[in-house]
Design a protein around this motif. Sequence first.
Motif, PDB file in Angstrom:
ATOM      1  N   VAL A  30      44.620  26.349  31.961  1.00 20.28           N
ATOM      2  CA  VAL A  30      43.582  26.162  30.945  1.00 20.28           C
ATOM      3  C   VAL A  30      42.700  27.402  30.917  1.00 20.28           C
ATOM      4  CG1 VAL A  30      41.734  24.690  30.104  1.00 20.28           C
ATOM      5  CG2 VAL A  30      43.535  23.707  31.490  1.00 20.28           C
ATOM      6  N   GLY A  48      39.011  28.291  29.812  1.00 16.75           N
ATOM      7  CA  GLY A  48      37.743  27.724  29.359  1.00 16.75           C
ATOM      8  C   GLY A  48      37.158  28.647  28.311  1.00 16.75           C
ATOM      9  N   SER A  62      35.227  34.237  33.287  1.00 19.74           N
ATOM     10  CA  SER A  62      35.514  34.705  34.645  1.00 19.74           C
ATOM     11  C   SER A  62      36.051  36.131  34.574  1.00 19.74           C
ATOM     12  CB  SER A  62      36.516  33.775  35.338  1.00 19.74           C
ATOM     13  OG  SER A  62      35.926  32.505  35.502  1.00 19.74           O
ATOM     14  N   PHE A  63      35.929  36.831  35.710  1.00 15.36           N
ATOM     15  CA  PHE A  63      36.231  38.265  35.724  1.00 15.36           C
ATOM     16  C   PHE A  63      37.529  38.593  36.461  1.00 15.36           C
ATOM     17  CE2 PHE A  63      31.797  37.908  34.815  1.00 15.36           C
ATOM     18  CZ  PHE A  63      31.539  38.954  33.939  1.00 15.36           C
ATOM     19  N   ALA A  97      42.390  32.368  35.650  1.00 16.84           N
ATOM     20  CA  ALA A  97      42.849  31.558  34.507  1.00 16.84           C
ATOM     21  C   ALA A  97      44.206  32.031  33.994  1.00 16.84           C
ATOM     22  CB  ALA A  97      41.819  31.625  33.378  1.00 16.84           C
ATOM     23  N   LEU A 148      40.808  24.106  25.286  1.00 19.00           N
ATOM     24  CA  LEU A 148      40.375  22.765  24.876  1.00 19.00           C
ATOM     25  C   LEU A 148      39.186  22.831  23.912  1.00 19.00           C
ATOM     26  CD1 LEU A 148      40.669  20.679  28.178  1.00 19.00           C
ATOM     27  CD2 LEU A 148      42.428  21.350  26.540  1.00 19.00           C
ATOM     28  N   GLY A 156      36.397  18.009  27.776  1.00 24.96           N
ATOM     29  CA  GLY A 156      36.754  19.142  28.622  1.00 24.96           C
ATOM     30  C   GLY A 156      36.613  20.507  27.968  1.00 24.96           C
ATOM     31  N   ALA A 215      23.214  27.766  34.566  1.00 27.77           N
ATOM     32  CA  ALA A 215      23.510  29.135  34.983  1.00 27.77           C
ATOM     33  C   ALA A 215      22.657  30.097  34.165  1.00 27.77           C
ATOM     34  CB  ALA A 215      25.000  29.411  34.769  1.00 27.77           C
ATOM     35  N   SER A 216      22.850  31.389  34.361  1.00 25.03           N
ATOM     36  CA  SER A 216      22.040  32.379  33.639  1.00 25.03           C
ATOM     37  C   SER A 216      22.367  32.381  32.150  1.00 25.03           C
ATOM     38  CB  SER A 216      22.264  33.775  34.228  1.00 25.03           C
ATOM     39  OG  SER A 216      23.573  34.225  33.943  1.00 25.03           O
ATOM     40  N   ILE A 276      28.995  29.240  28.568  1.00 24.69           N
ATOM     41  CA  ILE A 276      30.214  28.878  29.309  1.00 24.69           C
ATOM     42  C   ILE A 276      30.581  27.410  29.128  1.00 24.69           C
ATOM     43  CG2 ILE A 276      30.155  30.662  31.059  1.00 24.69           C
ATOM     44  CD1 ILE A 276      28.481  28.869  32.822  1.00 24.69           C
ATOM     45  N   SER A 277      31.888  27.113  29.251  1.00 26.88           N
ATOM     46  CA  SER A 277      32.322  25.712  29.145  1.00 26.88           C
ATOM     47  C   SER A 277      31.956  24.977  30.436  1.00 26.88           C
ATOM     48  CB  SER A 277      33.830  25.630  28.884  1.00 26.88           C
ATOM     49  OG  SER A 277      34.568  25.742  30.085  1.00 26.88           O
ATOM     50  N   ALA A 310      33.100  26.108  34.176  1.00 32.09           N
ATOM     51  CA  ALA A 310      32.007  26.475  35.081  1.00 32.09           C
ATOM     52  C   ALA A 310      32.081  25.668  36.374  1.00 32.09           C
ATOM     53  CB  ALA A 310      30.658  26.262  34.388  1.00 32.09           C
ATOM     54  N   SER A 315      23.758  38.924  29.128  1.00 31.30           N
ATOM     55  CA  SER A 315      23.863  40.061  30.044  1.00 31.30           C
ATOM     56  C   SER A 315      24.000  41.359  29.228  1.00 31.30           C
ATOM     57  CB  SER A 315      25.040  39.822  30.987  1.00 31.30           C
ATOM     58  OG  SER A 315      24.981  40.664  32.094  1.00 31.30           O
ATOM     59  N   GLU A 330      30.615  44.992  31.191  1.00 30.60           N
ATOM     60  CA  GLU A 330      30.294  44.834  32.609  1.00 30.60           C
ATOM     61  C   GLU A 330      31.427  44.170  33.371  1.00 30.60           C
ATOM     62  OE1 GLU A 330      27.339  41.998  31.045  1.00 30.60           O
ATOM     63  OE2 GLU A 330      27.783  40.811  32.834  1.00 30.60           O
ATOM     64  N   GLN A 351      31.483  41.686  37.183  1.00 22.43           N
ATOM     65  CA  GLN A 351      30.541  40.994  38.064  1.00 22.43           C
ATOM     66  C   GLN A 351      31.209  40.604  39.387  1.00 22.43           C
ATOM     67  OE1 GLN A 351      28.613  37.582  36.310  1.00 22.43           O
ATOM     68  NE2 GLN A 351      27.939  38.684  34.482  1.00 22.43           N
ATOM     69  N   GLY A 367      34.782  32.957  40.389  1.00 19.21           N
ATOM     70  CA  GLY A 367      35.043  33.457  39.039  1.00 19.21           C
ATOM     71  C   GLY A 367      34.750  34.939  38.875  1.00 19.21           C
TER      72      GLY A 367
HETATM   73  C1  LIG Z   1      27.475  37.067  31.410  1.00 19.69           C
HETATM   74  C2  LIG Z   1      27.888  36.134  32.490  1.00 19.69           C
HETATM   75  C3  LIG Z   1      26.907  35.509  33.250  1.00 19.69           C
HETATM   76  C4  LIG Z   1      27.277  34.621  34.281  1.00 19.69           C
HETATM   77  N1  LIG Z   1      26.297  33.989  34.981  1.00 19.69           N
HETATM   78  C5  LIG Z   1      26.624  33.147  35.990  1.00 19.69           C
HETATM   79  C6  LIG Z   1      25.625  32.468  36.730  1.00 19.69           C
HETATM   80  O1  LIG Z   1      24.440  32.525  36.421  1.00 19.69           O
HETATM   81  N2  LIG Z   1      26.012  31.710  37.778  1.00 19.69           N
HETATM   82  C7  LIG Z   1      27.327  31.599  38.149  1.00 19.69           C
HETATM   83  O2  LIG Z   1      27.618  30.914  39.140  1.00 19.69           O
HETATM   84  N3  LIG Z   1      28.305  32.186  37.422  1.00 19.69           N
HETATM   85  C8  LIG Z   1      27.984  32.953  36.367  1.00 19.69           C
HETATM   86  N4  LIG Z   1      28.979  33.550  35.620  1.00 19.69           N
HETATM   87  C9  LIG Z   1      30.381  33.250  35.949  1.00 19.69           C
HETATM   88  C10 LIG Z   1      30.883  32.045  35.150  1.00 19.69           C
HETATM   89  O3  LIG Z   1      29.980  30.983  35.193  1.00 19.69           O
HETATM   90  C11 LIG Z   1      32.211  31.521  35.720  1.00 19.69           C
HETATM   91  O4  LIG Z   1      33.145  32.555  35.692  1.00 19.69           O
HETATM   92  C12 LIG Z   1      32.733  30.297  34.966  1.00 19.69           C
HETATM   93  O5  LIG Z   1      33.918  29.844  35.580  1.00 19.69           O
HETATM   94  C13 LIG Z   1      33.006  30.583  33.515  1.00 19.69           C
HETATM   95  O6  LIG Z   1      33.362  29.400  32.832  1.00 19.69           O
HETATM   96  P1  LIG Z   1      34.514  29.486  31.712  1.00 19.69           P
HETATM   97  O7  LIG Z   1      34.501  28.231  30.945  1.00 19.69           O
HETATM   98  O8  LIG Z   1      34.402  30.742  30.968  1.00 19.69           O
HETATM   99  O9  LIG Z   1      35.787  29.473  32.660  1.00 19.69           O
HETATM  100  P2  LIG Z   1      37.118  30.348  32.555  1.00 19.69           P
HETATM  101  O10 LIG Z   1      36.826  31.710  33.065  1.00 19.69           O
HETATM  102  O11 LIG Z   1      37.721  30.237  31.214  1.00 19.69           O
HETATM  103  O12 LIG Z   1      38.019  29.558  33.626  1.00 19.69           O
HETATM  104  C14 LIG Z   1      37.632  29.476  34.976  1.00 19.69           C
HETATM  105  C15 LIG Z   1      38.632  28.572  35.715  1.00 19.69           C
HETATM  106  O13 LIG Z   1      38.461  27.237  35.269  1.00 19.69           O
HETATM  107  C16 LIG Z   1      39.707  26.711  34.836  1.00 19.69           C
HETATM  108  N5  LIG Z   1      39.420  25.790  33.735  1.00 19.69           N
HETATM  109  C17 LIG Z   1      38.664  26.003  32.646  1.00 19.69           C
HETATM  110  N6  LIG Z   1      38.616  24.901  31.877  1.00 19.69           N
HETATM  111  C18 LIG Z   1      39.373  23.965  32.499  1.00 19.69           C
HETATM  112  C19 LIG Z   1      39.749  22.630  32.207  1.00 19.69           C
HETATM  113  N7  LIG Z   1      39.312  21.991  31.112  1.00 19.69           N
HETATM  114  N8  LIG Z   1      40.573  21.988  33.066  1.00 19.69           N
HETATM  115  C20 LIG Z   1      41.029  22.585  34.180  1.00 19.69           C
HETATM  116  N9  LIG Z   1      40.701  23.862  34.513  1.00 19.69           N
HETATM  117  C21 LIG Z   1      39.893  24.527  33.682  1.00 19.69           C
HETATM  118  C22 LIG Z   1      40.524  27.925  34.426  1.00 19.69           C
HETATM  119  O14 LIG Z   1      41.921  27.671  34.498  1.00 19.69           O
HETATM  120  C23 LIG Z   1      40.085  28.926  35.473  1.00 19.69           C
HETATM  121  O15 LIG Z   1      40.815  28.720  36.658  1.00 19.69           O
HETATM  122  C24 LIG Z   1      28.653  34.393  34.569  1.00 19.69           C
HETATM  123  C25 LIG Z   1      29.638  35.025  33.787  1.00 19.69           C
HETATM  124  C26 LIG Z   1      29.254  35.870  32.743  1.00 19.69           C
HETATM  125  C27 LIG Z   1      30.312  36.501  31.904  1.00 19.69           C
END
Ligand SMILES: Cc1cc2nc3c(=O)[nH]c(=O)nc-3n(C[C@H](O)[C@H](O)[C@H](O)COP(=O)(O)OP(=O)(O)OC[C@H]3O[C@@H](n4cnc5c(N)ncnc54)[C@H](O)[C@@H]3O)c2cc1C
Length: 411
Positions: A40, A42, A46-47, A51, A60, A80, A102-103, A107-108, A112, A277, A281, A283, A369
């Motif tokens: 999946v 989200g 993540s960096f 995923a 989703l 989801g 979070a900041s 994010i989903s 998250a 942010s 970048e 992180q 992440g």
């Molecule tokens: C500008 C910026 C600021 C940030 N600030 C913070 C902060 O303040 N605090 C902090 O802790 N982090 C922070 N992050 C990191 C961020 O919160 C995490 O990387 C988080 O996982 C991102 O969520 P996403 O939905 O983009 O997940 P994705 O990067 O899309 O996915 C992360 C993981 O979750 C899995 N996943 C996603 N959706 C599902 C689902 N429905 N079912 C099963 N698995 C799923 C994916 O397969 C993957 O393994 C920041 C990131 C950025 C870019």
Amino acid sequence: MSERVTNWAGNIVFGARRVHRPASVDEVRELVVAGGPLRVLGSGHSFNRMADTSGDLVSLAGLPRVVAVAPDRRSVRVDGGIRYGDLAVRLEAEGLALHNMASLPHISVAGAVATATHGSGVRNTNLATAVSGLEFIDGKGDLVTLDRDNADLLGTVVGLGAPGVVTALTLDVVPSFELRQYVYDAVPRSSVDAHLADMLSDGYSVSLFTDWTGLDFNHAWLKRASFMEGPWFGARPADGPRHPVPGMPAGNSTDQSGEPGPWHTRLPHFRMEFTPSSGAELQSEWHVAFGDGLAAIDAVASVRARVAPVLQVCEVRAIAADQLWLSPNYQRDSIALHFTWIADTEAVLPVVAAVEEVLAPLRPRPHWGKIFTTTPASLRAEYPRFADFHDLVRRYDPSGTFRNEWLPGPP
Ligand SMILES: Cc1cc2nc3c(=O)[nH]c(=O)nc-3n(C[C@H](O)[C@H](O)[C@H](O)COP(=O)(O)OP(=O)(O)OC[C@H]3O[C@@H](n4cnc5c(N)ncnc54)[C@H](O)[C@@H]3O)c2cc1C
């Protein structure tokens, strides 16, 4: 036809052949039953390659939005694909709130919590701890429903996408509350040395920022209920709004006037309508035990000549301990040192390794992440329930539908 899909930062080009965008949980199940590999995606914030997959990605974002508040108003069931920013507005309209954010609100929720995303606050646990129920399609195509009465929940919430496709989550909510946000400039290093724990405890959520060009911290951001004026631990009130990243427009940040406002307009640093942010970048972030926070700051100071040239900003936050097996805050009140690097992987990676080397004696746990170079063996050593997590994943996904190269392997 294959499409080129990247993460938000653009440093990862996913290897996926296709991105599926199911419009219902039944369609999600059909995709899983058709066979993997599958992961999946989200909101893609993540960096690293967590995923990624050599098979297909599933987004989703097109699922019907669900925001169903329980009759006792203590929990909300969400789909989801929903993002925190959209959920927060819906909750506020119901007079409800999440305990923290979070900041960024972009994010989903499912993505998250899968990586144990957190905000700040000595009494605030990370966002994943709010999950009281999880519904997911496991690798066998079965819809699994877990609640807090099921011991598997503690291992599944911070699941790194491995147990299955999370189609719905139930989150704890609290009555809506207001916060004020204050920003201070020029936080003396001597104050941090003498009062770090008091500083991080002096508000609902506190962040300290430095660019490591000097030993003092550039800013402190305080999100709190009560009014404050005058200096703070030797720092002076900012004379206008700030952005955490030096040189970026302050208008992208949440209100810092000290006026009270709803929780979701103060807890994130960044506003939903703008790029969070700096946008260009990478992180990283490492969690250490709360009592080791100053030692961790000292350790980074010892390599700041290498850190500063590739850094945009470093943020220090506090997170309370929890019981989630793969949470970096597992059974440990924590201080997290976050780094917003420049968008240059080649230049940044050796510095990431240098920071990891000086932090190593403090047993750091990296943010799942973000970017780290820790070996799987070292990661497993920091998580007492790692073997249990692997057993759990094997049970829910025996044929490895959601497996990927990046996930740390079994012991
Ligand atoms: C500008 C910026 C600021 C940030 N600030 C913070 C902060 O303040 N605090 C902090 O802790 N982090 C922070 N992050 C990191 C961020 O919160 C995490 O990387 C988080 O996982 C991102 O969520 P996403 O939905 O983009 O997940 P994705 O990067 O899309 O996915 C992360 C993981 O979750 C899995 N996943 C996603 N959706 C599902 C689902 N429905 N079912 C099963 N698995 C799923 C994916 O397969 C993957 O393994 C920041 C990131 C950025 C870019």
